[in-house]
Design a protein around this motif. Structure first.
Motif, mmCIF file in Angstrom:
data_model
loop_
_atom_site.group_PDB
_atom_site.id
_atom_site.type_symbol
_atom_site.label_atom_id
_atom_site.label_comp_id
_atom_site.label_asym_id
_atom_site.label_seq_id
_atom_site.Cartn_x
_atom_site.Cartn_y
_atom_site.Cartn_z
ATOM 1 N N ARG A 42 -3.035 25.295 57.223
ATOM 2 C CA ARG A 42 -1.688 25.199 56.662
ATOM 3 C C ARG A 42 -0.789 26.294 57.132
ATOM 4 N NH1 ARG A 42 0.878 24.225 50.962
ATOM 5 N NH2 ARG A 42 2.732 23.240 51.509
ATOM 6 N N ALA A 43 0.248 26.216 57.523
ATOM 7 C CA ALA A 43 1.213 27.375 57.640
ATOM 8 C C ALA A 43 2.636 27.089 57.652
ATOM 9 C CB ALA A 43 1.100 27.828 59.348
ATOM 10 N N ILE A 44 3.081 28.023 56.628
ATOM 11 C CA ILE A 44 4.625 27.791 56.083
ATOM 12 C C ILE A 44 5.354 29.145 56.665
ATOM 13 C CG2 ILE A 44 6.219 27.324 54.532
ATOM 14 C CD1 ILE A 44 3.699 25.980 53.094
ATOM 15 N N THR A 45 6.615 28.941 57.198
ATOM 16 C CA THR A 45 7.152 30.011 57.861
ATOM 17 C C THR A 45 8.656 29.756 57.136
ATOM 18 O OG1 THR A 45 5.852 30.181 59.862
ATOM 19 C CG2 THR A 45 7.848 31.509 59.781
ATOM 20 N N HIS A 46 9.499 30.733 56.515
ATOM 21 C CA HIS A 46 10.742 30.743 56.275
ATOM 22 C C HIS A 46 11.668 31.398 57.259
ATOM 23 C CE1 HIS A 46 9.538 28.447 52.719
ATOM 24 N NE2 HIS A 46 8.598 29.472 52.434
ATOM 25 N N VAL A 47 12.618 30.888 57.956
ATOM 26 C CA VAL A 47 13.424 31.720 58.991
ATOM 27 C C VAL A 47 15.056 31.542 58.499
ATOM 28 C CG1 VAL A 47 14.162 31.818 61.419
ATOM 29 C CG2 VAL A 47 11.816 30.905 60.746
ATOM 30 N N LYS A 48 15.508 32.823 58.520
ATOM 31 C CA LYS A 48 17.116 32.986 58.328
ATOM 32 C C LYS A 48 17.581 33.687 59.279
ATOM 33 C CE LYS A 48 19.871 34.830 54.895
ATOM 34 N NZ LYS A 48 19.899 35.950 53.498
ATOM 35 N N VAL A 49 18.676 33.059 59.734
ATOM 36 C CA VAL A 49 19.580 33.663 60.949
ATOM 37 C C VAL A 49 20.249 34.873 60.308
ATOM 38 C CG1 VAL A 49 21.443 33.526 62.583
ATOM 39 C CG2 VAL A 49 19.810 31.643 62.394
ATOM 40 N N LEU A 50 20.081 35.998 60.827
ATOM 41 C CA LEU A 50 20.888 37.055 60.612
ATOM 42 C C LEU A 50 22.032 37.486 61.503
ATOM 43 C CD1 LEU A 50 18.161 39.709 59.542
ATOM 44 C CD2 LEU A 50 19.371 38.388 57.873
ATOM 45 N N LYS A 51 21.894 37.346 62.605
ATOM 46 C CA LYS A 51 22.994 37.592 63.611
ATOM 47 C C LYS A 51 22.580 36.853 65.098
ATOM 48 C CE LYS A 51 25.285 41.801 65.473
ATOM 49 N NZ LYS A 51 25.222 43.405 65.405
ATOM 50 N N ARG A 52 23.834 36.610 65.421
ATOM 51 C CA ARG A 52 23.635 36.072 67.090
ATOM 52 C C ARG A 52 24.442 36.726 68.026
ATOM 53 N NH1 ARG A 52 24.447 31.313 63.708
ATOM 54 N NH2 ARG A 52 22.586 29.975 63.884
ATOM 55 N N SER A 53 23.559 36.672 69.197
ATOM 56 C CA SER A 53 24.594 37.549 70.561
ATOM 57 C C SER A 53 24.819 36.206 71.384
ATOM 58 C CB SER A 53 23.735 38.533 70.962
ATOM 59 O OG SER A 53 22.587 38.090 71.545
ATOM 60 N N ALA A 54 25.127 36.536 72.679
ATOM 61 C CA ALA A 54 25.323 35.398 73.571
ATOM 62 C C ALA A 54 24.297 34.558 73.672
ATOM 63 C CB ALA A 54 25.793 35.980 74.948
ATOM 64 N N HIS A 55 22.963 35.250 74.164
ATOM 65 C CA HIS A 55 21.799 34.662 74.373
ATOM 66 C C HIS A 55 20.703 34.967 73.229
ATOM 67 C CE1 HIS A 55 23.769 33.879 78.251
ATOM 68 N NE2 HIS A 55 24.113 34.927 78.185
ATOM 69 N N ARG A 56 20.786 35.362 72.449
ATOM 70 C CA ARG A 56 19.686 35.812 71.380
ATOM 71 C C ARG A 56 20.076 35.660 69.877
ATOM 72 N NH1 ARG A 56 18.938 40.466 75.051
ATOM 73 N NH2 ARG A 56 17.645 39.730 76.801
ATOM 74 N N THR A 57 19.205 35.444 68.856
ATOM 75 C CA THR A 57 19.263 35.568 67.740
ATOM 76 C C THR A 57 18.446 36.465 66.998
ATOM 77 O OG1 THR A 57 19.893 33.308 67.845
ATOM 78 C CG2 THR A 57 19.062 33.919 65.552
ATOM 79 N N LEU A 58 18.692 37.318 66.103
ATOM 80 C CA LEU A 58 18.063 38.127 65.112
ATOM 81 C C LEU A 58 17.833 37.234 63.876
ATOM 82 C CD1 LEU A 58 16.835 40.703 64.170
ATOM 83 C CD2 LEU A 58 19.271 41.691 63.186
ATOM 84 N N ALA A 59 16.499 37.082 63.478
ATOM 85 C CA ALA A 59 16.091 36.203 62.552
ATOM 86 C C ALA A 59 15.229 37.117 61.605
ATOM 87 C CB ALA A 59 15.351 35.011 62.929
ATOM 88 N N GLU A 60 15.316 36.888 60.313
ATOM 89 C CA GLU A 60 14.538 37.467 59.138
ATOM 90 C C GLU A 60 13.363 36.251 58.956
ATOM 91 O OE1 GLU A 60 15.857 39.276 55.328
ATOM 92 O OE2 GLU A 60 15.246 37.298 54.723
ATOM 93 N N VAL A 61 12.362 36.749 58.936
ATOM 94 C CA VAL A 61 11.097 35.705 58.937
ATOM 95 C C VAL A 61 10.368 36.226 57.639
ATOM 96 C CG1 VAL A 61 9.187 34.464 60.154
ATOM 97 C CG2 VAL A 61 11.277 35.331 61.353
ATOM 98 N N GLN A 62 10.102 35.148 56.821
ATOM 99 C CA GLN A 62 9.279 35.404 55.651
ATOM 100 C C GLN A 62 8.191 34.593 55.885
ATOM 101 O OE1 GLN A 62 11.611 35.205 52.119
ATOM 102 N NE2 GLN A 62 11.961 37.572 52.372
ATOM 103 N N LEU A 63 6.837 34.746 55.587
ATOM 104 C CA LEU A 63 5.576 33.921 55.421
ATOM 105 C C LEU A 63 5.269 33.619 54.223
ATOM 106 C CD1 LEU A 63 3.396 36.103 58.153
ATOM 107 C CD2 LEU A 63 4.951 34.043 58.602
ATOM 108 N N GLU A 64 5.138 32.403 54.129
ATOM 109 C CA GLU A 64 4.505 31.883 52.851
ATOM 110 C C GLU A 64 2.820 31.862 52.975
ATOM 111 O OE1 GLU A 64 4.821 28.003 50.159
ATOM 112 O OE2 GLU A 64 6.641 28.802 50.875
ATOM 113 N N THR A 65 2.446 31.653 54.012
ATOM 114 C CA THR A 65 0.989 31.734 54.437
ATOM 115 C C THR A 65 1.016 32.636 55.673
ATOM 116 O OG1 THR A 65 1.235 29.933 56.101
ATOM 117 C CG2 THR A 65 0.632 29.405 53.781
#
Length: 130
Positions: A42-65
């Motif tokens: 089992r794997a759980i990943t929480h993803v939150k968008v911090l910023k977007r540009s034209a072709h990319r996204t900066l995301a904060e990722v927190q691991l539950e596992t």
């Protein structure tokens, strides 16, 4: 606690999401998701968008596992590989490394039980991608 910063290709549809699956490994040691709990862990990943540009996204990722390649697999299977991650489908590598950074690690000291936290700023090259 483990918090990572990832720069991914494209734009995530939702600003926040939780990705859950079972991660397995094939004969050539490549990880992949399955819904069959008998084949993976089992794997759980929480993803939150911090910023977007034209072709990319900066995301904060927190691991539950914490599974092997968990962040890489989960983001790639959403259609958004980490920049520079050719093994999981990235088509670009402008900084000549994986655009994944361990921003915060927190745990209890194994002997004293004292809570410890380590914070690390992302490398300057990250800013050039967003």
């Amino acid at each position: 606690g483990r918090t990572y910063l990832a720069i991914i290709e494209g734009h995530l549809v939702r600003n926040q999401q939780t990705i859950e699956s079972y991660l397995a490994e094939n004969r050539i040691h490549r990880c992949y998701s399955t819904q069959d709990h008998s084949k993976g862990k089992r794997a759980i990943t929480h993803v939150k968008v911090l910023k977007r540009s034209a072709h990319r996204t900066l995301a904060e990722v927190q691991l539950e596992t914490g599974r092997k390649h968990q962040i890489r697999v989960h983001l790639a299977e959403q259609g958004h590989p980490i920049v520079g991650d050719q093994a999981y489908g990235s088509r670009t590598n402008p900084i000549r490394r994986l655009a994944l950074h361990a921003a915060r690690l927190a745990f209890k000291h194994p002997r004293t039980g004292k809570p410890l936290e380590f914070v690390s700023q992302p490398p300057g090259l990250f800013g050039s991608l967003i």
